[in-house]
Design a protein around this motif. Structure first.
Motif, PDB file in Angstrom:
ATOM      1  N   GLU A 425     -18.175   3.723  10.206  1.00 54.02           N
ATOM      2  CA  GLU A 425     -18.532   3.070   8.948  1.00 54.02           C
ATOM      3  C   GLU A 425     -17.440   2.115   8.492  1.00 54.02           C
ATOM      4  N   SER A 426     -16.193   2.512   8.718  1.00 52.65           N
ATOM      5  CA  SER A 426     -15.078   1.636   8.348  1.00 52.65           C
ATOM      6  C   SER A 426     -15.101   0.355   9.169  1.00 52.65           C
ATOM      7  N   VAL A 427     -15.386   0.478  10.472  1.00 51.42           N
ATOM      8  CA  VAL A 427     -15.485  -0.703  11.327  1.00 51.42           C
ATOM      9  C   VAL A 427     -16.607  -1.612  10.848  1.00 51.42           C
ATOM     10  N   GLU A 428     -17.741  -1.027  10.530  1.00 52.14           N
ATOM     11  CA  GLU A 428     -18.903  -1.813  10.103  1.00 52.14           C
ATOM     12  C   GLU A 428     -18.602  -2.623   8.843  1.00 52.14           C
ATOM     13  N   ILE A 429     -17.998  -1.988   7.853  1.00 52.43           N
ATOM     14  CA  ILE A 429     -17.667  -2.699   6.605  1.00 52.43           C
ATOM     15  C   ILE A 429     -16.630  -3.788   6.883  1.00 52.43           C
ATOM     16  N   SER A 430     -15.619  -3.474   7.667  1.00 53.88           N
ATOM     17  CA  SER A 430     -14.549  -4.436   7.938  1.00 53.88           C
ATOM     18  C   SER A 430     -15.080  -5.656   8.669  1.00 53.88           C
ATOM     19  N   GLU A 431     -15.917  -5.434   9.673  1.00 51.33           N
ATOM     20  CA  GLU A 431     -16.437  -6.574  10.442  1.00 51.33           C
ATOM     21  C   GLU A 431     -17.374  -7.430   9.607  1.00 51.33           C
ATOM     22  N   ALA A 432     -18.123  -6.809   8.709  1.00 48.84           N
ATOM     23  CA  ALA A 432     -18.976  -7.576   7.815  1.00 48.84           C
ATOM     24  C   ALA A 432     -18.125  -8.457   6.894  1.00 48.84           C
ATOM     25  N   LEU A 433     -17.035  -7.931   6.417  1.00 47.80           N
ATOM     26  CA  LEU A 433     -16.139  -8.712   5.551  1.00 47.80           C
ATOM     27  C   LEU A 433     -15.518  -9.871   6.322  1.00 47.80           C
ATOM     28  N   LEU A 434     -15.047  -9.606   7.547  1.00 52.02           N
ATOM     29  CA  LEU A 434     -14.398 -10.660   8.338  1.00 52.02           C
ATOM     30  C   LEU A 434     -15.378 -11.769   8.714  1.00 52.02           C
ATOM     31  N   ALA A 435     -16.673 -11.465   8.717  1.00 53.50           N
ATOM     32  CA  ALA A 435     -17.680 -12.477   9.049  1.00 53.50           C
ATOM     33  C   ALA A 435     -18.003 -13.384   7.874  1.00 53.50           C
ATOM     34  N   GLU A 436     -17.538 -13.033   6.681  1.00 52.99           N
ATOM     35  CA  GLU A 436     -17.843 -13.833   5.494  1.00 52.99           C
ATOM     36  C   GLU A 436     -16.901 -15.024   5.407  1.00 52.99           C
ATOM     37  N   PRO A 437     -17.440 -16.226   5.244  1.00 52.16           N
ATOM     38  CA  PRO A 437     -16.592 -17.434   5.239  1.00 52.16           C
ATOM     39  C   PRO A 437     -15.660 -17.540   4.031  1.00 52.16           C
ATOM     40  N   ASP A 438     -16.037 -16.915   2.928  1.00 55.33           N
ATOM     41  CA  ASP A 438     -15.216 -17.049   1.714  1.00 55.33           C
ATOM     42  C   ASP A 438     -14.330 -15.823   1.456  1.00 55.33           C
ATOM     43  N   LEU A 439     -13.997 -15.059   2.520  1.00 55.52           N
ATOM     44  CA  LEU A 439     -13.115 -13.916   2.354  1.00 55.52           C
ATOM     45  C   LEU A 439     -11.749 -14.416   1.874  1.00 55.52           C
ATOM     46  N   PRO A 440     -11.220 -13.879   0.775  1.00 58.68           N
ATOM     47  CA  PRO A 440      -9.921 -14.347   0.268  1.00 58.68           C
ATOM     48  C   PRO A 440      -8.851 -14.287   1.356  1.00 58.68           C
ATOM     49  N   PRO A 441      -8.095 -15.363   1.550  1.00 53.78           N
ATOM     50  CA  PRO A 441      -7.098 -15.412   2.633  1.00 53.78           C
ATOM     51  C   PRO A 441      -6.080 -14.275   2.567  1.00 53.78           C
ATOM     52  N   GLU A 442      -5.681 -13.886   1.344  1.00 51.88           N
ATOM     53  CA  GLU A 442      -4.675 -12.827   1.238  1.00 51.88           C
ATOM     54  C   GLU A 442      -5.240 -11.455   1.603  1.00 51.88           C
ATOM     55  N   LEU A 443      -6.579 -11.315   1.600  1.00 55.15           N
ATOM     56  CA  LEU A 443      -7.205 -10.041   1.924  1.00 55.15           C
ATOM     57  C   LEU A 443      -7.487  -9.914   3.411  1.00 55.15           C
ATOM     58  N   ALA A 444      -7.700 -11.047   4.092  1.00 53.97           N
ATOM     59  CA  ALA A 444      -8.109 -11.037   5.499  1.00 53.97           C
ATOM     60  C   ALA A 444      -7.179 -10.210   6.399  1.00 53.97           C
ATOM     61  N   PRO A 445      -5.847 -10.335   6.275  1.00 55.87           N
ATOM     62  CA  PRO A 445      -4.989  -9.530   7.157  1.00 55.87           C
ATOM     63  C   PRO A 445      -5.196  -8.029   6.982  1.00 55.87           C
ATOM     64  N   TRP A 446      -5.415  -7.595   5.757  1.00 52.00           N
ATOM     65  CA  TRP A 446      -5.564  -6.159   5.518  1.00 52.00           C
ATOM     66  C   TRP A 446      -6.902  -5.644   6.032  1.00 52.00           C
ATOM     67  N   VAL A 447      -7.909  -6.491   5.972  1.00 49.24           N
ATOM     68  CA  VAL A 447      -9.198  -6.097   6.554  1.00 49.24           C
ATOM     69  C   VAL A 447      -9.050  -5.983   8.070  1.00 49.24           C
ATOM     70  N   GLU A 448      -8.316  -6.929   8.666  1.00 51.55           N
ATOM     71  CA  GLU A 448      -8.103  -6.891  10.115  1.00 51.55           C
ATOM     72  C   GLU A 448      -7.344  -5.631  10.531  1.00 51.55           C
ATOM     73  N   ILE A 449      -6.346  -5.264   9.744  1.00 54.98           N
ATOM     74  CA  ILE A 449      -5.580  -4.051  10.031  1.00 54.98           C
ATOM     75  C   ILE A 449      -6.488  -2.824   9.971  1.00 54.98           C
ATOM     76  N   THR A 450      -7.318  -2.766   8.935  1.00 53.58           N
ATOM     77  CA  THR A 450      -8.233  -1.629   8.790  1.00 53.58           C
ATOM     78  C   THR A 450      -9.194  -1.559   9.965  1.00 53.58           C
ATOM     79  N   ARG A 451      -9.707  -2.731  10.402  1.00 53.10           N
ATOM     80  CA  ARG A 451     -10.645  -2.739  11.531  1.00 53.10           C
ATOM     81  C   ARG A 451      -9.969  -2.228  12.808  1.00 53.10           C
ATOM     82  N   MET A 452      -8.764  -2.699  13.081  1.00 59.10           N
ATOM     83  CA  MET A 452      -8.088  -2.262  14.313  1.00 59.10           C
ATOM     84  C   MET A 452      -7.826  -0.758  14.311  1.00 59.10           C
ATOM     85  N   MET A 453      -7.380  -0.227  13.170  1.00 59.54           N
ATOM     86  CA  MET A 453      -7.101   1.206  13.089  1.00 59.54           C
ATOM     87  C   MET A 453      -8.385   2.020  13.237  1.00 59.54           C
TER      88      MET A 453
END
Length: 874
Positions: A425-453
């Motif tokens: 479920e964590s992967v699913e939410i993270s990948e959906a966020l990373l696919a959004e074009p207007d994801l805040p730039p300062e948030l993107a790294p933390w979403v990527e970290i969450t997805r990898m973990m």
């Protein structure tokens, strides 16, 4: 009266000596000044008794009404022999009495008469005392008792040497014996004093009704202005700035000076280096409770506004705003939010309380509602309140939320899913966020970290591909995304039997971390790899650095505790490992950190096996086998499987244990396991030989030796291969060498035991006994009672009686082990549990556990007593 129960007269030895000298002379006038309760009457009574024993006639008046009659009798006749005339409370005497006394004193200068005259200082008889002083009278002023004398008097009354807390409360008496005796008697009547090993301390589990009444009367005797000042000061806290009180009262420090002098003089407040403080928490609480709750809330609000208005930190203002802010009070609520953000990492519980309170006070129609919700959710996650954080985020997302705060809230949900071991479920939410074009730039790294973990616990192939892409495409300075990618690759290398590559990747990952909100995973992974390879000094250093960082985020602390628990276990510190693991398990279950439950259970299962608690071992393994996800992020999946096989062997026998290798864990016997837990190689060879399975024994030896050949620089791996080969080939020389080369006590003991068993079959009884006794000593050193019992059984079969384990005294300094003695010495130097934990590589929880044992062995109950015992006994 200054005194105590056994008649010892404390603190007036100098005055007694002076009076004794006057009695020796047989004539003179002594003037005694003192405030109420300073012991004038007691001093006069003591000296009258001394005079009587010396043959003096003692003439005294019962009260001021009898004084004129006594003086008249003295004027009518001359004393037949040496006489002591005692007149107390002359500040109450009538003017005629004082006039008669002034006339008598000069007339008696050539007679064998000693006049002992006492008054309450500054309240009367001034002309009499001045005239007598001019004619050479001896003057004695009874000043407040010194701190040391106060402590002695409290000890007399309470029956034990007072600790710092009791001495602080006694200081409210300002050295006045009568006030001090009343206070201690009230404490005794309330049952507030507990005496242990001749040391007296206050207990906090009872309501001190008589003591509070006494202190309330003392405060109530102050002037109205002084009480008003105290009430305002109490809202500011146990310590306060005089200027803050003046500002709250719309006044100035200069104008308040008389009231400040009064409260200091009354012993209610004391002066510290940088501010004023209530003498004791009990006094502060009494004054604070005297302020009606609505008034107290208003004062807190005003205090918070005052601090914000003059530019102080929001953290300083927050403690007041938390109690005083009202719904819709924008400035105060913003202050709470600012304070929450300021303390988010180093005090997450406080941050959560502040942020949630700010949210409660925010109007539902406010434009700031969603922004404050995000902060509250983040603070709750940092504080480990995962369920509350997830519920709050999902509730907010159920309403119309703008894209940016929506993305932040969804990332928070993904984080709680990751920590709750819901990786998919964590992967699913993270990948959906990373696919959004207007994801805040300062948030993107933390979403990527969450997805990898999350992928590391869910899909290893994709986790590796993603991490390799991050490392390959990374440019610029190291950062947390790169650190996470390197850590993911290190974990995968660990689990594929590449310890050298894993260690190199983990070191690079640990060096790349830039933020303390990454929960220290790269550093802690490095520590687990070092410990697996038995480089405990390096592992200790890594964990110590992780623990000494600024972050107090619960996930970080829990992860650190779990990793440290296994390091302690591998190092042979079983009891400490169990403490760490139990503490981590309890918090993980309470906070919803499901991902950290299995690692704690695995450590506890290993502990239980080696201490002979089979039911507990079975329970722990069954829990993570059936109900708790095992993700392989903190420890490899192979480690959990080996623990399962080990427990199955002890509980159900060899056949079922080896059956797991084919039915459940066909890939368990691997280089990956032997790199993470080198002593497992010897264990599997031992079991294969026991089952007569030469193929399995050969497979284990081949894998262990191949791992050693590929990693000749890792001594623990080389020793494990040597151990496995020595067992398989029944080579006593190899086993003896392995017992010397192993880098941890467990493996050394295992090798010594294997050598002893082999020598038994070789009929070398003496050498066998020597090896087994060596193994027994090592097992006893680490507290492995089950293993000790097994070796004792082998020794008995060889005709050796059971050796008595060295007996340590039950109490006293000699009863302390090395760890306890080290902690005691650091406490004696004034260090806190957290400071000690950093130095000795253990959690504050473990330090506290050892302190309780130290207190029990030394028969004490506080750190203060430990310091005193340390000075006395050492």
């Amino acid at each position: 009266m200054s005194g105590n129960r056994d008649g010892v007269f404390r603190g007036r030895e100098g005055e007694q000596e002076l009076l004794s000298g006057v009695l020796d002379a047989g004539t003179g006038v002594v003037l005694v000044d003192g405030a109420a309760g300073t012991g004038k009457t007691r001093l006069l009574t003591e000296m009258a008794a001394v005079a009587t024993r010396r043959g003096f006639e003692v003439a005294t008046a019962q009260d001021e009404l009898e004084q004129p009659f006594l003086l008249a009798r003295l004027a009518e006749r001359q004393p037949d022999g040496p006489t002591l005339v005692v007149l107390d409370d002359l500040h109450l005497a009538e003017p005629g009495t004082l006039a008669a006394l002034r006339a008598l004193l000069p007339a008696s200068t050539h007679e064998k008469v000693v006049w002992l005259l006492a008054r309450r200082r500054g309240e009367g008889a001034d002309r009499l005392f001045a005239a007598a002083a001019q004619r050479g009278a001896v003057r004695i002023e009874l000043r407040p008792l010194t701190d040391d004398v106060v402590a002695d008097l409290v000890a007399d009354l309470a029956g034990g040497t007072p600790d710092n807390d009791l001495r602080a409360l006694a200081a409210t008496a300002r050295g006045n014996p009568a006030a001090l005796i009343s206070l201690v008697n009230a404490l005794l009547e309330d049952g507030q004093v507990v005496v242990t090993a001749e040391h007296a301390s206050l207990r906090a589990d009872r309501s001190p009704r008589h003591t509070e009444s006494l202190l309330r009367d003392r405060v109530g005797s102050l002037s109205g202005g002084a009480r008003h000042l105290l009430q305002v000061a109490s809202v500011l806290g146990p310590r306060f700035e005089p200027g803050d009180v003046a500002e709250m009262l719309a006044s100035s420090t200069a104008i308040l000076l008389p009231a400040l002098d009064e409260v200091i003089g009354a012993g209610v407040v004391t002066s510290l280096d940088d501010r004023l403080a209530f003498r004791h928490e009990l006094v502060w609480r009494l004054v604070a409770d005297s302020v009606p709750p609505p008034v107290r809330r208003a004062l807190h609000r005003e205090a918070g506004e005052m601090l914000l208005g003059r530019g102080d930190s929001a953290v300083s203002a927050a403690k007041h705003l938390l109690h005083g802010a009202q719904r819709g009070d924008v400035r105060s609520i913003d202050g709470l939010v600012a304070a929450a953000k300021a303390v988010l990492w180093n005090a997450p519980d406080a941050a959560a309380e502040l942020a949630v309170r700010a949210l409660e006070l925010t109007d539902q129609a406010s434009a700031s509602l969603v922004h404050r919700t995000v902060i509250a959710v983040r603070a709750l996650i940092a504080a480990g309140k995962l369920t509350a954080a997830q519920a709050l985020a999902q509730d907010a997302l159920s309403r119309q939320v703008s894209p940016e705060p929506s993305a932040k809230l969804r990332h928070c949900v993904a984080t709680t899913m990751l920590l709750g071991a819901r990786h998919g479920e964590s992967v699913e939410i993270s990948e959906a966020l990373l696919a959004e074009p207007d994801l805040p730039p300062e948030l993107a790294p933390w979403v990527e970290i969450t997805r990898m973990m999350a992928l590391l616990g869910h899909d290893r192939r994709r986790a590796q591909e993603l991490a390799e892409t991050v490392v390959r495409n990374h440019t610029g300075a190291p950062g947390d995304v790169l650190a996470t990618a390197l850590a993911v690759l290190a974990a995968i290398a660990r689990d594929t039997g590449l310890p050298g590559a894993a260690l190199e990747l983990a070191r690079e990952a640990a060096q790349s971390v830039t933020s303390h909100d990454l929960c220290a995973y790269p550093q802690l992974l490095l520590a687990t790899l070092n410990a697996g390879l038995r480089d405990f000094a390096e592992a200790d250093g890594v964990v110590r650095r992780a623990r000494s960082g600024p972050s107090a985020v619960v996930t970080r602390e829990l992860m650190t505790a779990v990793v440290q628990a296994r390091i302690l276990l591998q190092a042979g510190r079983i009891e400490e490992a169990a403490i760490e693991a139990r503490g981590a398990l309890k918090v993980a279950e309470e906070t919803g950190h499901v991902a950290l439950v299995a690692p704690a259970l695995a450590v506890l299962a290993m502990v239980a096996i080696h201490t002979g608690d089979l039911p507990a071992a079975i329970e722990h393994v069954e829990r993570y086998r059936d109900r708790v996800p095992v993700d392989g992020i903190i420890f490899s999946r192979a480690y959990y499987q080996w623990a399962d096989v080990l427990v199955t062997y002890v509980a159900h026998g060899l056949e079922k244990a080896l059956g797991l290798l084919t039915d459940e864990y066909p890939g368990l016997v691997s280089s990956a396991l032997f790199a993470e837990e080198p002593r497992a190689a010897g264990w599997f060879v031992r079991r294969a030989l026991e089952a007569g399975d030469e193929r399995l024994a050969k497979s284990v030896v081949d894998r262990a030796e191949r791992l050693a050949e590929q990693n000749p620089g890792f001594r623990a791996v080389v020793a494990a291969a040597m151990h496995a080969r020595g067992l398989a080939d029944a080579d006593a020389a190899l086993l003896e060498l392995a017992s010397q080369q192993h880098r941890d006590l467990w493996a050394r003991a295992n090798a010594a035991e294997d050598l002893g068993v082999l020598l038994t079959t070789a009929a070398d009884r003496a050498a066998s006994v020597k090896a087994l006794e060596n193994a027994l000593g090592l097992y006893r050193e680490i507290g492995a009672s089950r293993d000790s019992a097994r070796v004792l059984g082998r020794l008995r079969k060889l005709g050796r009686r059971r050796r008595a384990e060295p007996v340590r005294p039950a109490s006293g300094w000699s009863s302390l082990d090395d760890t306890e003695r080290a902690i005691a010495n650091l406490v004696a130097k004034g260090q806190t549990n957290r400071q000690i934990s950093t130095q000795l590589f253990m959690s504050p929880h473990t330090v506290n556990f050892h302190l309780r044992k130290i207190f029990r062995k030394l028969g004490i109950s506080s750190r203060v007593e430990l310091v005193m015992r340390s000075r006395d006994d050492q």
